[in-house]
Design a protein around this motif. Sequence first.
Motif, PDB file in Angstrom:
ATOM      1  N   GLU A 203       0.860  -1.181   0.000  1.00 30.00           N
ATOM      2  CA  GLU A 203       0.000   0.000   0.000  1.00 30.00           C
ATOM      3  C   GLU A 203       0.894   1.227   0.000  1.00 30.00           C
ATOM      4  O   GLU A 203       1.814   1.333   0.820  1.00 30.00           O
ATOM      5  CB  GLU A 203      -0.903   0.001   1.228  1.00 30.00           C
ATOM      6  N   PHE A 204       0.637   2.172  -0.884  1.00 31.53           N
ATOM      7  CA  PHE A 204       1.515   3.343  -0.991  1.00 31.53           C
ATOM      8  C   PHE A 204       0.735   4.539  -1.507  1.00 31.53           C
ATOM      9  O   PHE A 204      -0.409   4.417  -1.965  1.00 31.53           O
ATOM     10  CB  PHE A 204       2.708   3.031  -1.908  1.00 31.53           C
ATOM     11  N   HIS A 205       1.371   5.702  -1.420  1.00 26.79           N
ATOM     12  CA  HIS A 205       0.759   6.931  -1.924  1.00 26.79           C
ATOM     13  C   HIS A 205       1.859   7.929  -2.202  1.00 26.79           C
ATOM     14  O   HIS A 205       3.011   7.754  -1.791  1.00 26.79           O
ATOM     15  CB  HIS A 205      -0.244   7.504  -0.921  1.00 26.79           C
ATOM     16  N   LEU A 206       1.506   8.973  -2.920  1.00 26.59           N
ATOM     17  CA  LEU A 206       2.470  10.029  -3.209  1.00 26.59           C
ATOM     18  C   LEU A 206       2.792  10.825  -1.953  1.00 26.59           C
ATOM     19  O   LEU A 206       1.919  11.042  -1.115  1.00 26.59           O
ATOM     20  CB  LEU A 206       1.911  10.971  -4.285  1.00 26.59           C
ATOM     21  N   GLY A 207       4.046  11.270  -1.819  1.00 29.26           N
ATOM     22  CA  GLY A 207       4.418  12.137  -0.724  1.00 29.26           C
ATOM     23  C   GLY A 207       4.988  11.404   0.463  1.00 29.26           C
ATOM     24  O   GLY A 207       5.311  10.215   0.410  1.00 29.26           O
ATOM     25  N   ILE A 218      -2.656   0.287  -4.275  1.00 32.32           N
ATOM     26  CA  ILE A 218      -2.403  -1.077  -3.803  1.00 32.32           C
ATOM     27  C   ILE A 218      -1.818  -1.913  -4.925  1.00 32.32           C
ATOM     28  O   ILE A 218      -2.341  -1.916  -6.055  1.00 32.32           O
ATOM     29  CB  ILE A 218      -3.696  -1.753  -3.305  1.00 32.32           C
ATOM     30  N   LEU A 219      -0.727  -2.630  -4.638  1.00 33.11           N
ATOM     31  CA  LEU A 219      -0.167  -3.637  -5.528  1.00 33.11           C
ATOM     32  C   LEU A 219      -0.163  -4.974  -4.809  1.00 33.11           C
ATOM     33  O   LEU A 219       0.182  -5.038  -3.623  1.00 33.11           O
ATOM     34  CB  LEU A 219       1.266  -3.278  -5.935  1.00 33.11           C
ATOM     35  N   LEU A 220      -0.538  -6.041  -5.492  1.00 27.56           N
ATOM     36  CA  LEU A 220      -0.404  -7.394  -4.967  1.00 27.56           C
ATOM     37  C   LEU A 220       0.864  -7.999  -5.545  1.00 27.56           C
ATOM     38  O   LEU A 220       1.080  -7.952  -6.771  1.00 27.56           O
ATOM     39  CB  LEU A 220      -1.618  -8.246  -5.349  1.00 27.56           C
ATOM     40  N   LEU A 221       1.702  -8.556  -4.673  1.00 24.07           N
ATOM     41  CA  LEU A 221       3.013  -9.060  -5.093  1.00 24.07           C
ATOM     42  C   LEU A 221       3.110 -10.557  -4.851  1.00 24.07           C
ATOM     43  O   LEU A 221       2.689 -11.053  -3.797  1.00 24.07           O
ATOM     44  CB  LEU A 221       4.129  -8.345  -4.325  1.00 24.07           C
ATOM     45  N   ASP A 222       3.691 -11.275  -5.827  1.00 25.60           N
ATOM     46  CA  ASP A 222       3.887 -12.714  -5.641  1.00 25.60           C
ATOM     47  C   ASP A 222       5.210 -12.966  -4.917  1.00 25.60           C
ATOM     48  O   ASP A 222       5.883 -12.026  -4.463  1.00 25.60           O
ATOM     49  CB  ASP A 222       3.818 -13.451  -6.979  1.00 25.60           C
ATOM     50  N   ARG A 224       8.034 -13.696  -5.957  1.00 23.59           N
ATOM     51  CA  ARG A 224       9.220 -13.142  -6.633  1.00 23.59           C
ATOM     52  C   ARG A 224       9.201 -11.616  -6.650  1.00 23.59           C
ATOM     53  O   ARG A 224       9.984 -11.002  -7.353  1.00 23.59           O
ATOM     54  CB  ARG A 224       9.289 -13.679  -8.062  1.00 23.59           C
ATOM     55  N   GLN A 225       8.259 -11.036  -5.907  1.00 26.68           N
ATOM     56  CA  GLN A 225       8.087  -9.576  -5.869  1.00 26.68           C
ATOM     57  C   GLN A 225       7.690  -9.019  -7.234  1.00 26.68           C
ATOM     58  O   GLN A 225       7.988  -7.863  -7.548  1.00 26.68           O
ATOM     59  CB  GLN A 225       9.356  -8.894  -5.374  1.00 26.68           C
ATOM     60  N   CYS A 226       6.996  -9.855  -8.016  1.00 24.20           N
ATOM     61  CA  CYS A 226       6.422  -9.371  -9.273  1.00 24.20           C
ATOM     62  C   CYS A 226       4.969  -8.973  -9.028  1.00 24.20           C
ATOM     63  O   CYS A 226       4.300  -9.501  -8.137  1.00 24.20           O
ATOM     64  CB  CYS A 226       6.492 -10.444 -10.352  1.00 24.20           C
ATOM     65  N   ILE A 227       4.478  -8.036  -9.823  1.00 20.74           N
ATOM     66  CA  ILE A 227       3.143  -7.478  -9.615  1.00 20.74           C
ATOM     67  C   ILE A 227       2.092  -8.443 -10.159  1.00 20.74           C
ATOM     68  O   ILE A 227       2.068  -8.739 -11.364  1.00 20.74           O
ATOM     69  CB  ILE A 227       3.014  -6.106 -10.289  1.00 20.74           C
ATOM     70  N   ALA A 228       1.238  -8.943  -9.275  1.00 19.11           N
ATOM     71  CA  ALA A 228       0.180  -9.879  -9.657  1.00 19.11           C
ATOM     72  C   ALA A 228      -1.187  -9.211  -9.683  1.00 19.11           C
ATOM     73  O   ALA A 228      -2.159  -9.803 -10.140  1.00 19.11           O
ATOM     74  CB  ALA A 228       0.150 -11.062  -8.695  1.00 19.11           C
ATOM     75  N   GLY A 229      -1.287  -7.989  -9.164  1.00 19.03           N
ATOM     76  CA  GLY A 229      -2.561  -7.281  -9.139  1.00 19.03           C
ATOM     77  C   GLY A 229      -2.352  -5.834  -8.750  1.00 19.03           C
ATOM     78  O   GLY A 229      -1.316  -5.468  -8.171  1.00 19.03           O
ATOM     79  N   ALA A 230      -3.324  -4.994  -9.081  1.00 13.65           N
ATOM     80  CA  ALA A 230      -3.234  -3.564  -8.761  1.00 13.65           C
ATOM     81  C   ALA A 230      -4.625  -2.979  -8.726  1.00 13.65           C
ATOM     82  O   ALA A 230      -5.571  -3.556  -9.276  1.00 13.65           O
ATOM     83  CB  ALA A 230      -2.371  -2.838  -9.801  1.00 13.65           C
ATOM     84  N   LEU A 270      10.202  10.380  -8.112  1.00  9.71           N
ATOM     85  CA  LEU A 270       9.167  11.037  -7.318  1.00  9.71           C
ATOM     86  C   LEU A 270       8.972  10.299  -5.994  1.00  9.71           C
ATOM     87  O   LEU A 270       8.929   9.066  -5.952  1.00  9.71           O
ATOM     88  CB  LEU A 270       7.855  11.054  -8.107  1.00  9.71           C
ATOM     89  N   MET A 271       8.827  11.070  -4.906  1.00 13.31           N
ATOM     90  CA  MET A 271       8.741  10.467  -3.572  1.00 13.31           C
ATOM     91  C   MET A 271       7.412   9.756  -3.359  1.00 13.31           C
ATOM     92  O   MET A 271       6.348  10.265  -3.706  1.00 13.31           O
ATOM     93  CB  MET A 271       8.913  11.536  -2.499  1.00 13.31           C
ATOM     94  N   LEU A 272       7.504   8.552  -2.768  1.00 14.26           N
ATOM     95  CA  LEU A 272       6.339   7.778  -2.373  1.00 14.26           C
ATOM     96  C   LEU A 272       6.498   7.357  -0.924  1.00 14.26           C
ATOM     97  O   LEU A 272       7.600   7.385  -0.376  1.00 14.26           O
ATOM     98  CB  LEU A 272       6.193   6.516  -3.238  1.00 14.26           C
ATOM     99  N   SER A 273       5.397   6.939  -0.303  1.00 18.47           N
ATOM    100  CA  SER A 273       5.434   6.344   1.029  1.00 18.47           C
ATOM    101  C   SER A 273       4.586   5.086   1.000  1.00 18.47           C
ATOM    102  O   SER A 273       3.534   5.062   0.350  1.00 18.47           O
ATOM    103  CB  SER A 273       4.885   7.306   2.084  1.00 18.47           C
ATOM    104  N   GLY A 274       5.018   4.045   1.689  1.00 18.95           N
ATOM    105  CA  GLY A 274       4.224   2.823   1.666  1.00 18.95           C
ATOM    106  C   GLY A 274       4.681   1.808   2.677  1.00 18.95           C
ATOM    107  O   GLY A 274       5.649   2.021   3.410  1.00 18.95           O
TER     108      GLY A 274
END
Length: 632
Positions: A203-207, A218-222, A224-230, A270-274
């Motif tokens: 879970e992340f957002h800008l700033g 939201i990103l779902l990660l498998d 291998r840290q690959c993106i399985a959903g968003a 660009l800065m993100l937080s998560g």
Amino acid sequence: MPHSMPLTLAAGAQIDASSLIHRSWARCAKLDPHLLVDPNPLSRADLTFQIEANQALLRHAESSLSALGALAQANNGIAILAAPDGLILHEQGNPNFLDKAQRVALRPGVNWAESQRGTNAIGTALYDGRAVRIHGAEHFLARNQVLSCHAAPILSATGSILGVLDLSSPANVLCGYALALVQQLATGISNLMMLESPLQRLEFHLGEPHTRGMPTAILLLDDRQCIAGANEAALHVLGTDWRLLGTPCAQWIEGDLHSGGTLLHRHDGLMLSGRLLSGIQPGSLFRQWPAKPVALQRSADTLPEPDTISRPLLAQAVRAVDSQLAVLLHGETGTGKEVMARHIHARSQHHAGTFVAVNCAALPEHLIESELFGYEPGAFTGARREGARGLLRQAHEGTLFLDEIGDMPLALQTRLLRVLQEREVQPLGSEKRIALDFNLVSASHQNLPSRVAKGLFRADLYYRLQGIPITLPPLRQRPDLSHFIANQYAGLGGALATQTLEILAGYSWPGNYRELNSLLRRLRCQCPQDGPLLPQQLPQAVVSMCLGSSRDWAVDASHDPAMKADAPAVPIPFSASPSSSPVPGAVGTTGRLSELEQSAIYQTLHDCAGNVTEAARRLGIHRSTLYRKLKG
């Protein structure tokens, strides 16, 4: 039949949507007119099958439907949930408009895909995969032009359409904020479904970590840290589309991923937080919804202990059934009518018998008679060789619980009345009558006297059922509400900060105990820390409803050149930080129009980065109207 002349957009139509509507009309003009004339509704049995097949969608949408239904109730409209093929699964809202909607086949069991009903909000949203408003004359079929409809698709974590959420009302009612609200709630349902994934969730957002008012990406990660959903917010923050699926997360986000809030960077710096959260084991959070048509006895040990409010009502009900009086329970959805019925059974003289619960709204209409009364071998085509006892005989020397009794077809009400009067049942295909002895408990959330007056429910059956009428009060009316909520959360091993408890106690809880139980369990799962739960960790809808419009941040006038440089900032309620686990729109929202309207406005302002002119354009209202609503 369809219009024979070119489309003229209705007053108030969105200009940027005109091409979308014209394209839809062009598609519909090629259809066989006979496909559009008379809808072919599903049988009750087939509809029940479709409801079971879409059970996960219905369960996750329950709170959003309650919120939208409350808005619809106040505005002479209805809230609708449709399957991914356009089949209407559920609707609720204003009873007067429900009757009108059924005249144009806007009801469960009817498919509203474009190929079936022409240009309409549900079908066009499905075709284009985006939120759309179809107002009045924008409908392809002339008979549907009495409607004003707002629909948004509910997306899966891989971008496929899981269903459609819709708000429909008479064409003379045009709510500028309705589409934004429906879209917000649809997004919340999508996000809520992602929370049940067993995959890791970023879970992340800008700033910076404590930036407020940003949508939750939201990103779902498998493994291998690959993106399985968003979700759509993640696509927006990362500036991409569904092509990111299957790619390494590191290709898009740089930094160490861990459970504590941390600074990250987008691939362009660009800065993100998560934070990275563990997946949830399937089935660990929610109970099934809707309920199965029939549920047999459950051990009394699994029931929650009756509290000081329900105990006197329970004692009265037990005395009634032991005196062979019927008990009729009335209460809003989620007030615990079935739990009360099971307690009555467990404390009655028939406690050693079977508790048989029958959901009268879920039984297939063509099977309800054989299911209730039983049948002899070979009584009808498709009957089991050995016959069936029927639910009434299963309840002999036990308790029969007729849930949603107000939805029983009139024809079956006559036969049921005879059984209740004579305490005998005659199975289908048999000439023999069998004596019965059981406790009778019925329940309904509907106004049965009103249904009797309209001829929808037999008066003699109503009087037979209400030997002792008992009303279960809604959660919001509990005099000890704050103490009750605190105890419920403590029972999950957590604690609530004082202001958090005040907010929860001030919420209207349209889903009552069911909604409270679901929210508290979800909060405990998302916020497992040892300290007390803070206000910023609550869902945005609950906080904004309870705290009003004076909060921590305001719209920046620099975003909107149309604003005067010295104009005062417009106060906006804060939404919980994404790192504190909000899921916008994922839980029940108050049914009051003003709060729902504000919620849609705030979400649109977030999406427009505080640009009031752009927000007003998206909402379909004038900028001065938006300023007036914000300053309210």
